[in-house]
Design a protein around this motif. Structure first.
Motif, short mmCIF file in Angstrom:
data_model
loop_
_atom_site.label_atom_id
_atom_site.label_comp_id
_atom_site.label_asym_id
_atom_site.label_seq_id
_atom_site.Cartn_x
_atom_site.Cartn_y
_atom_site.Cartn_z
N LEU A 217 0.87 -1.13 -0.02
CA LEU A 217 0.03 -0.11 0.00
C LEU A 217 0.78 1.23 0.08
N ALA A 218 2.07 1.15 0.66
CA ALA A 218 2.78 2.67 0.78
C ALA A 218 3.55 2.68 -0.51
N SER A 219 3.93 1.82 -0.96
CA SER A 219 4.85 1.75 -2.35
C SER A 219 3.76 2.28 -3.40
N TYR A 220 2.60 1.69 -3.56
CA TYR A 220 1.78 2.12 -4.66
C TYR A 220 1.15 3.45 -4.27
N THR A 221 0.99 3.88 -3.08
CA THR A 221 0.18 4.99 -2.88
C THR A 221 1.36 6.19 -3.19
N ALA A 222 2.49 5.98 -2.86
CA ALA A 222 3.85 6.99 -3.19
C ALA A 222 3.99 6.97 -4.67
#
Length: 293
Positions: free
Chosen positions: A53-58
């Motif tokens: 989730l963190a990598s895709y959101t960033a």
């Protein structure tokens, strides 16, 4: 309003289209968390999903902010796919070695490793991921781009959670070695798509006539590839390739002439020499040829 719309659109894309394709393409990284006896611990699966989730959101925020400048060229994506495939194979071999070992149980994967593997899934995009990334680019807003990508991860989360549960159940039995073999297959498949996307793994195609002297050709994108897979056009003159979409899937994004194109679209090619031009879907799974004569 745009942010909420893209968030909902991302969730829908993840649930309806991305569940199967992304789990197949990226599930091998989740298999890397499986311990020969414990399996994929639920807490580690949660950390994996958090990293994803963190990598895709960033990435969505960056795509929305900087647009296509952030998008990796096909050759760079191809290298990342090969590296990711080799990584998955390494994890699978580790899983099978632990299964055969009768020594004291090794320590589980750390909470640092799990989110790193989840974040690494951004480097192994499925066809639907590429479509959501293009949606984030077109939004022109960091917030809207992040919402689209985050929604996509939320939509695919149930499939990854189910895969983690299956891995945990399987790894407690003698079928753990089979799970390792599946992971090896997933890794080799991922590396193979990278080789195909980069043009390093090609299969010669025999020319198929589609009308002599054609300057406009039509190709249909289906779930099973491009139809016809080989078309002919006249060499030495500009050619328009009309890509129509039958089914949404990996073939909905095509890499041709070193650039990615979202379909449906008409690709205008400058005069080409006699020979064959190869194009491939955004994941490197399906290829087609234009034979110039």
């Amino acid at each position: 309003m745009q942010t909420l719309t893209l968030l909902a659109g991302g969730v829908a894309a993840g649930l309806l289209a991305g569940t199967a394709t992304c789990t197949a393409a990226q599930g091998g990284l989740l298999m890397g968390l499986a311990d020969g006896r414990r399996g994929a611990d639920p807490a580690l699966v949660c950390w994996f999903l958090a990293g994803r989730l963190a990598s895709y959101t960033a990435a969505g925020a960056l795509l929305g902010l900087l647009g296509s400048a952030v998008s990796l060229p096909p050759q760079a994506r191809a290298v990342l796919l090969v590296v990711a495939g080799a990584t998955v194979v390494g994890f699978a071999i580790r899983l099978m070695r632990r299964t055969r070992c009768s020594a004291p149980e090794p320590p589980p994967a750390s909470r640092y490793q799990a989110p790193m593997l989840g974040a690494a899934t951004i480097l192994v995009p499925c066809g639907v991921t590429l479509g959501v990334e293009m949606l984030a680019v077109s939004s022109g807003s960091p917030l809207a781009g992040a919402a689209a990508m985050a929604g996509f991860v939320i939509g695919t989360a149930p499939a990854f959670a189910l895969l983690g549960y299956v891995l945990r159940r399987v790894s407690r039995t003698r079928l753990a070695r089979g799970a390792g073999l599946v992971a090896v297959g997933a890794g080799l498949w991922t590396a193979g798509t990278g080789l195909s996307l980069g043009g390093w793994l090609t299969v010669p195609a025999a020319p198929v006539a589609s009308g002599p002297g054609a300057e406009t050709v039509t190709v249909w994108a289906t779930r099973d590839g491009y139809r016809p897979s080989v078309v002919t056009a006249r060499a030495g003159v500009p050619v328009e390739v009309v890509f129509e979409v039958v089914d949404r899937g990996c073939t909905g994004t095509v890499t041709i002439g070193g650039r990615d194109v979202a379909l449906p679209a008409t690709v205008r090619l400058p005069p080409q020499p006699a020979g064959s031009l190869r194009y491939v879907c955004g994941m490197g799974m399906y290829a087609g040829f234009i034979h110039f004569s």
